[in-house]
Design a protein around this motif. Structure first.
Motif, short mmCIF file in Angstrom:
data_model
loop_
_atom_site.label_atom_id
_atom_site.label_comp_id
_atom_site.label_asym_id
_atom_site.label_seq_id
_atom_site.Cartn_x
_atom_site.Cartn_y
_atom_site.Cartn_z
N VAL A 52 59.35 71.80 66.83
CA VAL A 52 59.33 72.73 65.70
C VAL A 52 60.45 73.76 65.85
O VAL A 52 61.15 74.08 64.87
N SER A 53 60.64 74.28 67.05
CA SER A 53 61.69 75.27 67.29
C SER A 53 63.06 74.69 66.95
O SER A 53 63.89 75.35 66.31
N ALA A 54 63.31 73.45 67.35
CA ALA A 54 64.60 72.79 67.07
C ALA A 54 64.78 72.53 65.58
O ALA A 54 65.88 72.70 65.04
N VAL A 55 63.71 72.11 64.91
CA VAL A 55 63.78 71.86 63.47
C VAL A 55 64.12 73.14 62.72
O VAL A 55 64.98 73.15 61.82
N MET A 56 63.47 74.23 63.08
CA MET A 56 63.74 75.51 62.43
C MET A 56 65.19 75.95 62.67
O MET A 56 65.85 76.47 61.77
N LEU A 57 65.67 75.73 63.87
CA LEU A 57 67.05 76.09 64.19
C LEU A 57 68.03 75.23 63.41
O LEU A 57 69.04 75.72 62.89
N TYR A 58 67.73 73.94 63.27
CA TYR A 58 68.60 73.04 62.53
C TYR A 58 68.74 73.47 61.07
O TYR A 58 69.84 73.61 60.55
N PHE A 59 67.61 73.67 60.41
CA PHE A 59 67.67 74.04 58.99
C PHE A 59 68.25 75.45 58.81
O PHE A 59 68.91 75.72 57.81
N GLY A 60 68.04 76.31 59.78
CA GLY A 60 68.66 77.63 59.71
C GLY A 60 70.17 77.56 59.86
O GLY A 60 70.91 78.23 59.13
N ASN A 61 70.64 76.68 60.75
CA ASN A 61 72.09 76.58 61.01
C ASN A 61 72.85 75.77 59.99
O ASN A 61 73.98 76.11 59.61
N TYR A 62 72.23 74.65 59.54
CA TYR A 62 73.02 73.67 58.78
C TYR A 62 72.70 73.60 57.29
O TYR A 62 73.52 73.15 56.51
N LEU A 63 71.50 74.03 56.89
CA LEU A 63 71.15 73.91 55.48
C LEU A 63 71.01 75.25 54.77
O LEU A 63 71.22 75.33 53.57
N LEU A 64 70.62 76.29 55.51
CA LEU A 64 70.35 77.55 54.86
C LEU A 64 71.43 78.60 55.11
O LEU A 64 71.29 79.74 54.71
N SER A 65 72.52 78.21 55.75
CA SER A 65 73.59 79.17 56.05
C SER A 65 74.51 79.33 54.83
O SER A 65 74.53 78.52 53.94
#
Length: 236
Positions: A223-236
């Motif tokens: 879950v931590s990695a998923v949140m980081l992924y979407f924060g870095n790559y989709l929501l930036s």
């Protein structure tokens, strides 16, 4: 006066019915509120979880008798709850041990896999995570590993983030994701990873994988990695 008496008589004879109607109306408003909250709490990102194996396909069997299809489903259902709490919309390719293949299919395994791929395409997710357990002839081999489709940078990014999170949460031996030649990865055409949560062929790791505290740590890492992924790559 007649109207007043009529109303008094009506309420007296239909008191239970009126109370039931009031309760039903109140419950309907509560239901609408719950649905509205769940929709408003959804962050707009859809994840589909795939519990590997199932039905007649048991997958690997641990040295102490753990059946892979069962523990895959257990981890998948727990991960679903964690991701929903984090604000994601989650779908499953399977939620129980019922067969996914057509009873008329000559190749039951291929029928099963095609059902999963069709479900993924129908959902049109932002991310696919397939959950498995590993096995090897050498019982000393251990560790969670994350795989991605060759040439898919988005999937590679997710796999690397999950693997690094495993290093932090459960001391997994590998630092990055690996290329994996798996049907579920090659055919979904979406950002997809396959997680081998550990080796059922390793008696110590099999015991760990069946421990609820270890399960929570591993899934919290995902879950931590998923949140980081979407924060870095989709929501930036």
């Amino acid at each position: 006066m007649l109207r007043k008496r009529f109303l008094q008589r009506f309420f007296a004879t239909n008191k239970c019915l009126i109370i039931m109607l009031c309760i039903m109306i109140a419950l309907s408003f509560c239901f609408i509120s719950i649905v509205s909250y769940s929709v408003s709490n959804h962050n707009g990102i859809t994840i589909i979880l795939d519990a590997g194996h199932g039905a007649r396909d048991g997958g690997s069997i641990g040295v102490n008798g753990t059946i892979e299809k069962d523990i895959n489903l257990k981890y998948t259902l727990a991960l679903k709850e964690k991701l929903i709490k984090a604000g994601y919309y989650v779908e499953l390719t399977r939620s129980n041990d019922e067969p996914l293949y057509s009873p008329l299919a000559k190749n039951k395994k291929m029928s099963d896999m095609k059902y999963r791929i069709n479900k993924i395409k129908k959902v049109n997710p932002n991310l696919v995570i397939s959950i498995h357990m590993n096995s090897f002839s050498n019982s000393s081999v251990y560790g969670a590993n994350t795989y991605f489709r060759a040439g898919d940078e988005a999937s590679k990014n997710v796999a690397n983030l999950i693997q690094k999170s495993f290093n932090k949460y459960i001391n997994a031996p590998n630092s990055n994701g690996k290329v994996g030649d798996y049907f579920i990865l090659n055919e979904s055409y979406y950002t997809s990873v396959l997680i081998e949560c550990g080796f059922l062929s390793n008696p110590e790791e099999e015991q760990q994988l069946n421990n609820i505290d270890y399960q929570n740590k591993l899934l919290d890492a995902v879950v931590s990695a998923v949140m980081l992924y979407f924060g870095n790559y989709l929501l930036s």
